[in-house]
Structure formats: structure tokens, C-alpha cells
Design an enzyme around this catalytic site. Structure first.
Site, PDB file in Angstrom:
ATOM      1  N   ARG A 175       8.633  30.427 -41.475  1.00  0.00           N
ATOM      2  CA  ARG A 175       9.735  30.365 -42.698  1.00  0.00           C
ATOM      3  C   ARG A 175      10.410  28.848 -42.410  1.00  0.00           C
ATOM      4  O   ARG A 175      10.004  28.120 -41.328  1.00  0.00           O
ATOM      5  CB  ARG A 175      10.905  31.548 -42.318  1.00  0.00           C
ATOM      6  N   ARG A 229       5.602  39.271 -46.140  1.00  0.00           N
ATOM      7  CA  ARG A 229       5.522  37.928 -46.133  1.00  0.00           C
ATOM      8  C   ARG A 229       4.234  37.381 -46.808  1.00  0.00           C
ATOM      9  O   ARG A 229       4.251  36.303 -47.360  1.00  0.00           O
ATOM     10  CB  ARG A 229       5.329  37.385 -44.587  1.00  0.00           C
TER      11      ARG A 229
HETATM   12  N1  URA Z   1      12.580  40.959 -37.722  1.00  0.00           N
HETATM   13  C1  URA Z   1      11.639  39.576 -37.622  1.00  0.00           C
HETATM   14  O1  URA Z   1      11.558  39.379 -36.463  1.00  0.00           O
HETATM   15  N2  URA Z   1      10.971  39.336 -38.786  1.00  0.00           N
HETATM   16  C2  URA Z   1      11.377  39.737 -40.004  1.00  0.00           C
HETATM   17  O2  URA Z   1      10.551  39.173 -40.837  1.00  0.00           O
HETATM   18  C3  URA Z   1      12.071  40.996 -40.002  1.00  0.00           C
HETATM   19  C4  URA Z   1      12.525  41.645 -39.160  1.00  0.00           C
END
Ligand code: URA
Length: 277
Positions: A175, A229
Site C-alpha cells: 500500500r 487487494r
Molecule cells: N490485516 C492486514 O494485515 N491487512 C489487511 O489488508 C487487512 C487486515
């Protein structure tokens, strides 16, 4: 306060961080990250009693069917999880079920699905203090079977796959950080994991699995997908997902407890399905 030569700290007979004493929690223990999820998980039990709440570690004990069950929140990520699992082992817990949320990176997995981890890539951090990287983070076979059976019985869509445990929510999971910040190589990293059929990112499973293996205890993990994702979707069902996780974990513990009784009666060290005949 009594401090042992190995550095264990047990003021007034309570583990220093979780504030729980020996035998105060049932040995089959659910491990959510979020303290707020402990009572949510407890809604699926027949008995529920809060035991302690200190920092990120909130614990409760109770019963589901004939099975003794407990929950203790780990907080987010490996470091607090290492503390939690070690102190829970110190007070007599022997079976650890991570129940949490996760982000999926495979097209075949959708928000709301459950991912049961067969094992986890060890990018967590704390497990490096315990074992070399070649030592695998794997779930216990009977915990996996109990989670699969519980998903089948409840009609939940599930995937049995390998998870990647990381110490970062943003850049470490591909991200962007603040103001669009992107770390070097993060998109390539996600593509490589997709190619390796890694199902999901989360932040605690590898630590739990490594510690359980080293301590001679059992562990497994079932996470509900709240971030898809691939399609860039986020948590469309909210609290309902947690409710379903609670039902799943309670049923899995009932099954494990029943299988343990049969295994002990038949004097076997390892559970296998034909013991049920
Ligand atoms: N927990 C995580 O570590 N990543 C996510 O995308 C959602 C929950």
C-alpha cells in the site's frame, strides 16, 4: 515481585503483560488482534467471563458445548504477539487459534471469504529471535482440519493456503504511505507473492506458529478477508464478518476438544480421522 534467572517476570503470580495467572484461562485459546473482538467472539460461547485487560491484552475464559475455551487479544503485529503467546503458554494454554482479518492478493479470493493458513512466510520479525529462517511456520494438522470441518459445517467459503505475515500494514503490504509514499520494490514484491500462490497478508500468524512449534504446542489461523487487494475493495460487510469468525472458532474448538478426548482414550499422540470410527 519474583524474577527468575531466565528473566521471567511474575508479580503476584500474574504474567507481567497479560496479567493472567496459571490456570485462569482455558487451554484452547482464540487470538484476535483487537481487544474489542474478545467479547464478540464470546457471543458464540455458552459461558463467558472476563479475566484481565491490560495494554492490548484483553482476556476471557468460558465454555462452548463441553469444551473449555478462552480468548486473549494479541495487539497488532509480531512483537506484542510474541509476548502474548509466551505468557499464555506460561499459564497453561496449549492450543492457539488466530482469528483475525486479512487482505487477499489472489483473484479467486473475495471479501468475506475465510483463509485458513496451512503455513506462513516468516516476514514477521520476532520469530527470527527464536529459529533460523529455514525453520518453517506451519499450522498444526488437527487445527487445520477442525477449521476446515467448521467452515464446511457452517457453509462458509474458505481457502486453505499459505499466508505472508509481515510487520507492516502499508508499504510492507504494497500500500501507499502518507502522501502517496511508495517504498522501493513494493509492487514487485506483491507480484512475486501472487506468483508463489500466497493467498494473503496479515501480521501475526507466523509468530504464533513458530512459537507454538518450538514450545511443543498447537496453532492455526483463520482470517476473514476484509480487503480484496486485487479489486481494491474494503470490508463490505463490517461486523458481520467478526460474528462469523466467532462461530467458526467456537465450532473448531468444540471439534478439537472432542478429538483430543478420543485421542487420549485411544492412547495416541497424534489425531487422525480413522480414530473416529
Ligand atoms: N490485516 C492486514 O494485515 N491487512 C489487511 O489488508 C487487512 C487486515
Amino acid at each position: 515481585m519474583r524474577t527468575t534467572r531466565t528473566g521471567t517476570c511474575v508479580p503476584q503470580g500474574k504474567q507481567y503483560h497479560i496479567q493472567v495467572g496459571s490456570g485462569e484461562l482455558a487451554p484452547y485459546v482464540l487470538l484476535p488482534g483487537d481487544p474489542g473482538r474478545v467479547p464478540v467472539l464470546g457471543r458464540s460461547w455458552q459461558e463467558y467471563k472476563e479475566v484481565a485487560s491490560h495494554r492490548e491484552f484483553r482476556s476471557a475464559t468460558g465454555r462452548v458445548g463441553n469444551a473449555p475455551i478462552a480468548a486473549c487479544s494479541t495487539g497488532v503485529g509480531g512483537p506484542s504477539t510474541e509476548i502474548c503467546v509466551t505468557e499464555l503458554a506460561n499459564v497453561g494454554c496449549h492450543t492457539f487459534l488466530r482469528v483475525g482479518t486479512t487482505g487477499s492478493i489472489q483473484e479467486s479470493i473475495r471479501c468475506g471469504d475465510i483463509i485458513i493458513s496451512a503455513g506462513a512466510m516468516r516476514r514477521d520479525g520476532p520469530s527470527d529471535a527464536y529459529a533460523p529462517k529455514e525453520y518453517p511456520a506451519i499450522a498444526s494438522h488437527d487445527v487445520i482440519m477442525a477449521l476446515v470441518e467448521a467452515c464446511e459445517a457452517l457453509g462458509f467459503t474458505y481457502h486453505l493456503a499459505i499466508t505472508c505475515t509481515v510487520p507492516s500494514f502499508y508499504c510492507g503490504q504494497g500500500r501507499l504511505g502518507f502522501s502517496g509514499f511508495s517504498a522501493k520494490g513494493q509492487q514487485e514484491m506483491v507480484r512475486e507473492l501472487q506468483n508463489l500462490r500466497i493467498a494473503n497478508f496479515e501480521m501475526e500468524s507466523a509468530t504464533i506458529m513458530i512459537l507454538a512449534s518450538i514450545y511443543g504446542l498447537r496453532a492455526g489461523a483463520a482470517c476473514v478477508v476484509i480487503a480484496d487487494r486485487v479489486r481494491d475493495e474494503w470490508n463490505p460487510e463490517g461486523g458481520a464478518a467478526e460474528e462469523r469468525l466467532g462461530k467458526l472458532a467456537a465450532l473448531a474448538v468444540e471439534k478439537l476438544f472432542a478429538w483430543d478426548q478420543i485421542r487420549l482414550e485411544k492412547n495416541k499422540k497424534v489425531f487422525f480421522p480413522s480414530l473416529l470410527k
